[in-house]
Structure formats: structure tokens, C-alpha cells
Scaffold this active site. Sequence first.
Site, PDB file in Angstrom:
ATOM      1  N   LYS A  91       0.827  -1.211   0.000  1.00 45.42           N
ATOM      2  CA  LYS A  91       0.000   0.000   0.000  1.00 45.42           C
ATOM      3  C   LYS A  91       0.865   1.267   0.000  1.00 45.42           C
ATOM      4  CE  LYS A  91      -3.518  -2.617  -0.295  1.00 45.42           C
ATOM      5  NZ  LYS A  91      -4.401  -3.243   0.671  1.00 45.42           N
TER       6      LYS A  91
HETATM    7  C1  LIG Z   1      -5.404  -4.405   1.036  1.00 44.41           C
HETATM    8  C2  LIG Z   1      -6.904  -4.260   1.037  1.00 44.41           C
HETATM    9  C3  LIG Z   1      -7.691  -4.574   2.136  1.00 44.41           C
HETATM   10  C4  LIG Z   1      -7.157  -5.285   3.335  1.00 44.41           C
HETATM   11  O1  LIG Z   1      -6.101  -4.641   3.914  1.00 44.41           O
HETATM   12  P1  LIG Z   1      -5.209  -5.442   5.012  1.00 44.41           P
HETATM   13  O2  LIG Z   1      -4.491  -4.344   5.714  1.00 44.41           O
HETATM   14  O3  LIG Z   1      -4.303  -6.349   4.232  1.00 44.41           O
HETATM   15  O4  LIG Z   1      -6.150  -6.182   5.878  1.00 44.41           O
HETATM   16  C5  LIG Z   1      -9.039  -4.282   2.122  1.00 44.41           C
HETATM   17  N1  LIG Z   1      -9.596  -3.724   1.041  1.00 44.41           N
HETATM   18  C6  LIG Z   1      -8.886  -3.432  -0.057  1.00 44.41           C
HETATM   19  C7  LIG Z   1      -9.574  -2.790  -1.217  1.00 44.41           C
HETATM   20  C8  LIG Z   1      -7.525  -3.716  -0.099  1.00 44.41           C
HETATM   21  O5  LIG Z   1      -6.813  -3.452  -1.225  1.00 44.41           O
END
Ligand SMILES: *Cc1c(COP(=O)(O)O)cnc(C)c1O
Length: 385
Positions: free
Chosen positions: A187
Amino acid sequence: MSGARRFVPFASPDIGEEEIAEVVDSLRSGWITTGPKTRQFESDFAVRMGNAQSIAVNSATAGLHLALEAIGIGPGDEVITTTHTFTATAEVACYLGADPILVDIELDTSCIDPAAIDRAISPRTRAVLPVHYGGRSCEMDRICDIAGRHGLRIVEDAAHAFPTTYKGKLIGTLSSDATVFSFYATKTIATGEGGMIVTADEQIARQARLMRLHGIDRDAFDRYTSTKPSWYYQVIAPGFKYNMTDLAASLGIHQLRKAERFQLRRQEIADRYNEELHELSLVLPPQPLRGDRHAWHLYVVRLSDDAPLHRDELIRRMAESGIGCSVHYIPLHRHPYWRDRYSLRPEHFPNSELLYQRGVSLPIYSRMTDDDQTRVIDALRALLH
Ligand SMILES: *Cc1c(COP(=O)(O)O)cnc(C)c1O
């Protein structure tokens, strides 16, 4: 020669010496679980969010679960979200015995179609869970308007959307009940695993803090503790184990400080793709509204009707050139669990299908060099001329 060239990944974290030193500091301090670094990360994040309550958790999935729990989602309720997302967005409704109702996206935003939300509302609908796909904001005015007319709560899945703005306001500071960010490794700011719930609602913040750590009531504890021994606490609900560690928060503190620089670099990369790819047989990703900011977590192009090859072949040929591409997402309606549980068929989701069948996520990350990007562009030109 070309075989020896460095692989250009589709994503890469940007961790510097500051992050490393902060983690080492935590290790040396003895505070390796939730402690002072987590509190600092939360308060720094809150400042960035116009002083909204910021609650650090060990993933965005945990954050979405806690946010839905805090607004009272329970068995039999329905939560409307998009099929074009990661499975975490929908599964959190199931954790609470509720049903995620999956609807199509709009092609000009790649985000949930507000008209489809309207059509999906039933007497059981309690909430809407929009996803700011790729880091481009959803059409929040229309979503808020629909939610307002039907008395629905809104929790934003902002896993891709730091820092994104909608009509000049940072995502996390809109009028929704809660917004959840992800700091997963890929991210825009990363702590390995981690997430943040942001809310202006004291009740939601209180409930999320309570349930984040086993339902231990810190306020009751604090209020009456002066006469009680330091080992005393009260459990008032069957909570979860969703707290962030200080090791993760050590990364987050510095990632947050660098977030502006990271976003500017992603913006430069997106601008260059926009400029150099528009003459190829590709549909470029939806751009932000004028004056708004796109976090550019993803840069997703769509092969046009006249493209000389299919999505799978393009990704395979790019990999042969040492370039990693990806697909976001295999829509939920195509996964056996969601498909079978809700009898979903591809023809219910034509826009999501088009984005899935034609979409390719190109490499974009703050450490990407101009040469890396030249290689991506040249390889696409060679395949799509
Ligand atoms: C990465 C992601 C999540 C989950 O995030 P985590 O921190 O890995 O639990 C939820 N929604 C979307 C759209 C994502 O890309």
C-alpha cells in the site's frame, strides 16, 4: 544482456533508514507490542485527519470488522459493497453474521456505481461500504445522498486511498461513520501489516478501541483504578486481538512523514503514463475530479477493442521482458465462495467484467526510477503499437 536486467516489480515498499532506526529503537526499549510508538502514530495520523479519532489496528481487515461492529452491524443485516474489490471488504460483513450485497462498478470511476447501490437497497440494508479503487475517490456526494435518504451508515474502505482527496477534502475527513486505511506491504504507506480506523464519532471510536483488545474497558479501568492495584482490569465484551505492535507503528511514524513525497512521485509516474500511453490501444485509468488528488496506489489500464493481444498474453509477455504486472481484482462474483453463496453471475456485473477481462495493473511505486518506467513504456509500445 536483456536477461541480466533487473526485474521491475509491480509494487515495492519504500523503507528508509529512519524506519529501520525507529524499529531498532523499539527493540532496544523493550516495548515491542502496543505502546508509545503506536500512540504516537495514532496521534500523528489524527493530526493529518483534522483531529479525527485514529485507532491503529493490525490490518485494514480488522479495522473494517471493528468499524462495522461499532456501527451495530449484526446477523441478518445487509451491507452493500462492490464486487470489484479484495475479498476482505466483503468478508467482514460475514464475520458479524451479515450479508455483503455485491454490486457493479461505474467505468468512469472504477468505483461502486451509486445507481446500483440504490437498486440493491432492501429492508435489511444497514450500511454501504464504498472502496476508493486504486486511490481514486468514489463519488461520495451521491453515495452520501443515497445513504442519507435511506438511513444507511457509511464505512469507507480506504485501503488504497492515502492520501486521496474528494472535492478538496482528504479521505478520512468526510461525513462517513468511519474510514479504514491499510498499511499492508504493497500500500501507499506500509507497516508490513497494519491499518487505521478514522472516525469523528466518539461512540464508534470508543467501541472500536474496546473491541480492538479483548473487550477490556480502559475507561472504566482508568476511572476507578486509582484505588485498585495495577494488575486489575475489567472485560465487558468478547473482543478481538487486533492491536498494532510498536514495531509496525515505528514504520508507520516515518512512512506518514514521507507520504507527501511518496504521493508526488506516484503522481509523476501516473502523469508520464498518461502522457506516453494514450496513443496505444489502451483505455487509461479514471482520472480524479479537477483539483482532487489521486493516491495512485494502482495504475490500471484496460486493453481496448482493437488491442492486438489479450490480457493474459500481455502480462505474460511483459514478464518475459522482466516487468511485473498484476490484475486488480478477480471480482468477488468469480470466486467460488461468493458466486455460490449468492448465486452471482458475470452478466450481473458487466463493468466489473470488462475491467477484469481487459485490465492490467502496471508497475507504480515511489522508488520506481525513470529508467524502470521507460522499460515499461517501451515494452508496452512494442506489444501494442
Ligand atoms: C489491502 C486491502 C484490504 C485489506 O487490507 P489489510 O491491511 O491487508 O487487511 C481491504 N480492502 C482493499 C480494497 C484492499 O486493497
